[in-house]
Design a protein around this motif. Structure first.
Motif, short mmCIF file in Angstrom:
data_model
loop_
_atom_site.label_atom_id
_atom_site.label_comp_id
_atom_site.label_asym_id
_atom_site.label_seq_id
_atom_site.Cartn_x
_atom_site.Cartn_y
_atom_site.Cartn_z
N HIS A 36 18.90 -10.14 8.02
CA HIS A 36 19.79 -9.90 6.66
C HIS A 36 19.53 -8.55 6.26
O HIS A 36 20.35 -7.76 5.70
N ASN A 39 20.96 -6.00 8.30
CA ASN A 39 22.53 -5.90 8.04
C ASN A 39 22.90 -5.11 6.91
O ASN A 39 23.87 -4.56 6.93
N THR A 40 22.29 -5.47 5.78
CA THR A 40 22.64 -4.93 4.40
C THR A 40 22.49 -3.59 4.70
O THR A 40 23.22 -2.76 3.97
N GLN A 44 26.38 -2.85 4.98
CA GLN A 44 26.87 -2.72 3.44
C GLN A 44 26.46 -1.51 2.72
O GLN A 44 27.30 -0.94 1.85
N TYR A 84 17.82 -1.44 -4.38
CA TYR A 84 17.90 -2.49 -3.34
C TYR A 84 16.76 -3.34 -3.10
O TYR A 84 16.35 -4.49 -3.27
N ASN A 88 15.00 -6.76 -4.54
CA ASN A 88 14.45 -7.90 -3.62
C ASN A 88 12.85 -8.09 -3.54
O ASN A 88 12.66 -8.99 -2.71
#
Length: 103
Positions: A36, A39-40, A44, A84, A88
């Motif tokens: 994840h 991928n981000t 993104q 980011y 997180n």
């Protein structure tokens, strides 16, 4: 039909910020899956990266360990990435990569 404005594209290209080559190490603490995160970063945020090393263990579907990435990024995109990672609660360390070029 919507057509792109060519003068706007030229304007965007002239404003490109200088990029730096960085080595980024991220500590995975089980709060996010490794897949994840990758991928981000790529899909993104649009940040191309190379995985230099990854020491990832999976325990009950959670990712633990560390990953080292090589990224070529401008300061604005790096700030977004840093926000980011902090949001997180992923610890990260950054080192600027310098390479001698011989002619």
């Amino acid at each position: 039909m919507i057509t792109p404005n060519p003068s706007l594209q030229v304007f965007q290209n002239t404003l490109s910020l200088p990029k730096k080559e960085l080595l980024l190490e991220i500590e995975l603490n089980g709060k996010m899956k490794f897949e994840h995160l990758m991928n981000t970063i790529y899909n993104q945020m649009g940040i191309c990266h190379r995985v230099l090393s990854a020491n990832v263990e999976y325990v009950n579907g959670y990712s633990f360990g560390s990953v080292q990435l090589y990224i070529n990024i401008n300061s604005e995109d790096y700030q977004k990435l840093e926000v980011y990672l902090n949001k997180n609660k992923l610890l990260s360390t950054t080192v600027e990569y310098l390479c001698r070029k011989y002619s």
